[in-house]
Design an enzyme around this catalytic site. Structure first.
Site, PDB file in Angstrom:
ATOM      1  N   ASP A  76      -8.475  -6.662  15.703  1.00  0.00           N
ATOM      2  CA  ASP A  76      -8.318  -7.507  14.521  1.00  0.00           C
ATOM      3  C   ASP A  76      -9.168  -8.766  14.705  1.00  0.00           C
ATOM      4  OD1 ASP A  76      -5.543  -7.764  12.323  1.00  0.00           O
ATOM      5  OD2 ASP A  76      -7.230  -9.164  12.366  1.00  0.00           O
ATOM      6  N   ALA A 132      -7.860  -2.322   8.691  1.00  0.00           N
ATOM      7  CA  ALA A 132      -8.648  -3.560   8.513  1.00  0.00           C
ATOM      8  C   ALA A 132      -9.359  -3.537   7.163  1.00  0.00           C
ATOM      9  CB  ALA A 132      -9.671  -3.680   9.644  1.00  0.00           C
ATOM     10  N   SER A 142      -5.159   3.303  -1.249  1.00  0.00           N
ATOM     11  CA  SER A 142      -4.310   2.567  -2.186  1.00  0.00           C
ATOM     12  C   SER A 142      -4.120   3.312  -3.500  1.00  0.00           C
ATOM     13  CB  SER A 142      -4.987   1.214  -2.470  1.00  0.00           C
ATOM     14  OG  SER A 142      -4.455   0.639  -3.628  1.00  0.00           O
ATOM     15  N   TYR A 167     -11.808  -4.279  -5.213  1.00  0.00           N
ATOM     16  CA  TYR A 167     -10.900  -3.864  -4.114  1.00  0.00           C
ATOM     17  C   TYR A 167     -10.639  -2.368  -4.236  1.00  0.00           C
ATOM     18  CZ  TYR A 167      -6.479  -2.669  -1.971  1.00  0.00           C
ATOM     19  OH  TYR A 167      -5.501  -2.017  -1.253  1.00  0.00           O
ATOM     20  N   LYS A 187     -11.985   0.997  -1.865  1.00  0.00           N
ATOM     21  CA  LYS A 187     -11.118   2.049  -1.300  1.00  0.00           C
ATOM     22  C   LYS A 187     -11.606   3.425  -1.768  1.00  0.00           C
ATOM     23  CE  LYS A 187      -8.019  -0.522   0.823  1.00  0.00           C
ATOM     24  NZ  LYS A 187      -7.837  -0.449   2.283  1.00  0.00           N
ATOM     25  N   PHE A 193       1.560   2.892  -2.361  1.00  0.00           N
ATOM     26  CA  PHE A 193       1.926   2.336  -3.663  1.00  0.00           C
ATOM     27  C   PHE A 193       2.197   0.856  -3.450  1.00  0.00           C
ATOM     28  CE2 PHE A 193       1.373   5.457  -6.934  1.00  0.00           C
ATOM     29  CZ  PHE A 193       0.801   6.430  -6.143  1.00  0.00           C
ATOM     30  N   ARG A 199       6.396  -0.602 -11.120  1.00  0.00           N
ATOM     31  CA  ARG A 199       5.717  -0.194  -9.892  1.00  0.00           C
ATOM     32  C   ARG A 199       6.655   0.556  -8.957  1.00  0.00           C
ATOM     33  NH1 ARG A 199       2.378  -1.650 -12.793  1.00  0.00           N
ATOM     34  NH2 ARG A 199       0.503  -2.902 -12.449  1.00  0.00           N
TER      35      ARG A 199
HETATM   36  C1  WQD Z   1       3.168  -5.773  -9.247  1.00  0.00           C
HETATM   37  C2  WQD Z   1       3.663  -6.076 -10.641  1.00  0.00           C
HETATM   38  C3  WQD Z   1       2.122  -7.401 -11.918  1.00  0.00           C
HETATM   39  C4  WQD Z   1       2.545 -11.016  -9.419  1.00  0.00           C
HETATM   40  C5  WQD Z   1      -0.723  -3.983  -5.431  1.00  0.00           C
HETATM   41  C6  WQD Z   1      -1.863  -4.563  -4.678  1.00  0.00           C
HETATM   42  C7  WQD Z   1      -2.827  -3.553  -4.230  1.00  0.00           C
HETATM   43  C8  WQD Z   1      -2.183  -2.241  -3.843  1.00  0.00           C
HETATM   44  C9  WQD Z   1      -1.167  -1.758  -4.819  1.00  0.00           C
HETATM   45  C10 WQD Z   1      -2.058  -1.747  -1.520  1.00  0.00           C
HETATM   46  C11 WQD Z   1       2.571  -5.960 -11.690  1.00  0.00           C
HETATM   47  C12 WQD Z   1       3.423  -8.166 -11.671  1.00  0.00           C
HETATM   48  C13 WQD Z   1       2.666  -9.723  -9.929  1.00  0.00           C
HETATM   49  C14 WQD Z   1       3.015 -12.116 -10.193  1.00  0.00           C
HETATM   50  C15 WQD Z   1       3.703 -10.589 -11.909  1.00  0.00           C
HETATM   51  N1  WQD Z   1      -1.563  -2.388  -2.577  1.00  0.00           N
HETATM   52  N2  WQD Z   1       3.252  -9.526 -11.144  1.00  0.00           N
HETATM   53  N3  WQD Z   1       3.581 -11.848 -11.405  1.00  0.00           N
HETATM   54  O1  WQD Z   1      -0.971  -5.078  -8.831  1.00  0.00           O
HETATM   55  O2  WQD Z   1       0.638  -3.157  -8.499  1.00  0.00           O
HETATM   56  O3  WQD Z   1      -1.061  -3.759  -6.752  1.00  0.00           O
HETATM   57  O4  WQD Z   1      -0.212  -2.821  -4.914  1.00  0.00           O
HETATM   58  O5  WQD Z   1      -3.030  -1.122  -1.437  1.00  0.00           O
HETATM   59  O6  WQD Z   1      -3.441  -4.120  -3.087  1.00  0.00           O
HETATM   60  O7  WQD Z   1      -2.512  -5.467  -5.547  1.00  0.00           O
HETATM   61  O8  WQD Z   1       0.948  -5.221  -7.182  1.00  0.00           O
HETATM   62  O9  WQD Z   1       2.514  -7.024  -6.596  1.00  0.00           O
HETATM   63  O10 WQD Z   1       0.239  -7.651  -7.588  1.00  0.00           O
HETATM   64  O11 WQD Z   1       1.993  -6.573  -9.029  1.00  0.00           O
HETATM   65  O12 WQD Z   1       4.221 -10.391 -13.025  1.00  0.00           O
HETATM   66  O13 WQD Z   1       2.939 -13.306  -9.807  1.00  0.00           O
HETATM   67  O14 WQD Z   1       4.115  -7.426 -10.673  1.00  0.00           O
HETATM   68  O15 WQD Z   1       1.646  -7.611 -13.243  1.00  0.00           O
HETATM   69  O16 WQD Z   1       3.158  -5.454 -12.866  1.00  0.00           O
HETATM   70  P1  WQD Z   1      -0.113  -4.290  -7.940  1.00  0.00           P
HETATM   71  P2  WQD Z   1       1.395  -6.717  -7.540  1.00  0.00           P
END
Ligand code: WQD
Length: 330
Positions: free
Chosen positions: A32, A82, A125, A150, A154, A179, A232
């Site tokens: 790392d 990483a 992802s 991003y 991937k 997820f 989600r």
């Molecule tokens: C979840 C929900 C937002 C923040 C993530 C990572 C990505 C990948 C998959 C690993 C959505 C809502 C969020 C906030 C909100 N992970 N939200 N207010 O976008 O599904 O993707 O998981 O590989 O790296 O980005 O996750 O936690 O950002 O959002 O309303 O302040 O929460 O709109 O519906 P996401 P998230």
């Protein structure tokens, strides 16, 4: 005891994988550069595992240093975590995301090839899936219509790995499509703590609970979902870490490339997560609705059937249990 190299092993996913590997009799070796993690995590991992954790402060694009590490430690397999992972940040710095995520993977693969190491697990992802309507998402679903650099990085790496497996039958490649990883080790000693940009829902809710920010912004309430907010598939990080060990245990059984979804198969809306958090912690989470976040999909839920069938892996913990563990870091 088999050495398993964990790139990004001081990060959120990697550090929890280290714990699962030790629990299952493997010897993790962390690579790392601490660009998005803290060296202090090593001591915490040693406290949790009661083992000395070998680590190298190295950028895996540093081929010379990488070669020395591979020479020094026989490596059974690599878990490659990483990479930069903040969706919003990737839009601002797309070239740096491709250079880092794709560039470091190529350097790692080259070094593995030279050392005749052909077992790799890649941290991919759910963001590689097209936001098609075919829910729950299955591993053979359509991919590639990514919405941000991003997710595109991937997807590109998945394509590289697929071509590699096709051209060289010595490789055993496993692609893990995460997820929404959440929560932390039950001791509360380690958690999601990036140096870089915060991005995800749970860390923001934690900041509101800790009164570090006054309210949660909910991105959109006009989605075609149960209550209009995004849905989600939240998976406990300890379940996800055990999914990696499950892949390591079986990786020698079959050469070639295999893809697995890691999720619960259940969907929770943002409002449901907020309510569950308030119920489990007794802490109120003020929020306000804002406009949708660019690139967000309405619903992302996986079918985890393949991991159950082929790896005997199934998420053990639900959202409430995840929040009970989160309480320990508040
Ligand atoms: C979840 C929900 C937002 C923040 C993530 C990572 C990505 C990948 C998959 C690993 C959505 C809502 C969020 C906030 C909100 N992970 N939200 N207010 O976008 O599904 O993707 O998981 O590989 O790296 O980005 O996750 O936690 O950002 O959002 O309303 O302040 O929460 O709109 O519906 P996401 P998230």
């Amino acid at each position: 005891m088999r050495n398993v190299f964990v790139t990004g092993g001081a990060g959120f996913i990697g550090s929890h994988c280290v714990i699962s590997l030790v629990k299952n009799g493997y010897k993790p070796i962390i690579l790392d550069n601490f660009s998005n993690s803290h060296q202090s995590i090593i001591k915490k991992l040693e406290k949790i595992t009661k083992k000395k954790i070998i680590y190298y402060n190295v950028d895996i694009r540093d081929k010379k240093k990488l070669k020395l590490i591979f020479k020094k430690h026989p490596c059974y397999a690599v878990i490659h975590c990483a990479g930069f992972k903040a969706v919003g940040e990737s839009v601002e710095n797309s070239v740096c995301y491709f250079e880092n995520n794709v560039g470091s993977t190529l350097a790692l693969l080259e070094c593995m090839q030279k050392n005749k190491i052909y077992k790799i697990i890649f941290s991919s992802s759910a963001t590689v899936y097209d936001d098609d309507k075919a829910l729950p998402l299955k591993e053979n679903g359509k991919i590639g219509n990514t919405k941000n650099p991003y997710g595109t990085s991937k997807y590109i790496i998945e394509r590289i790995l697929k071509d590699l497996a096709k051209s060289d039958s010595r490789w055993s490649i496993r692609i893990a499509r995460y997820f929404n990883p959440i929560s932390n080790h039950p001791t509360g000693l380690i958690k999601e703590n990036p140096k870089g940009a915060l991005n995800n829902l749970i860390p923001y809710i934690v900041k509101v609970a800790q009164k570090k920010i006054s309210e949660l912004k909910i991105f959109g309430k006009d989605y075609n979902t149960k209550d209009g907010t995004g849905v989600r598939d939240y998976v406990h990080i300890m379940d996800l870490a055990d999914g990696h060990t499950a892949m390591i245990k079986k990786i020698s059984h079959k050469k070639g490339l295999k893809i697995y979804n890691f999720g619960t198969g259940k969907g929770w809306s943002v409002l449901e997560v907020v309510k569950a958090f308030e119920k489990q912690t007794g802490i109120s989470i003020p929020y306000k609705f804002t406009k949708r976040r660019k690139g967000d999909v309405a619903i992302s839920i996986c079918s985890p059937k393949k991991a159950l069938k082929e790896l005997n892996w199934k998420a053990k913990y639900d959202l409430d249990h995840a929040i009970i563990d989160i309480k320990k870091i508040l």
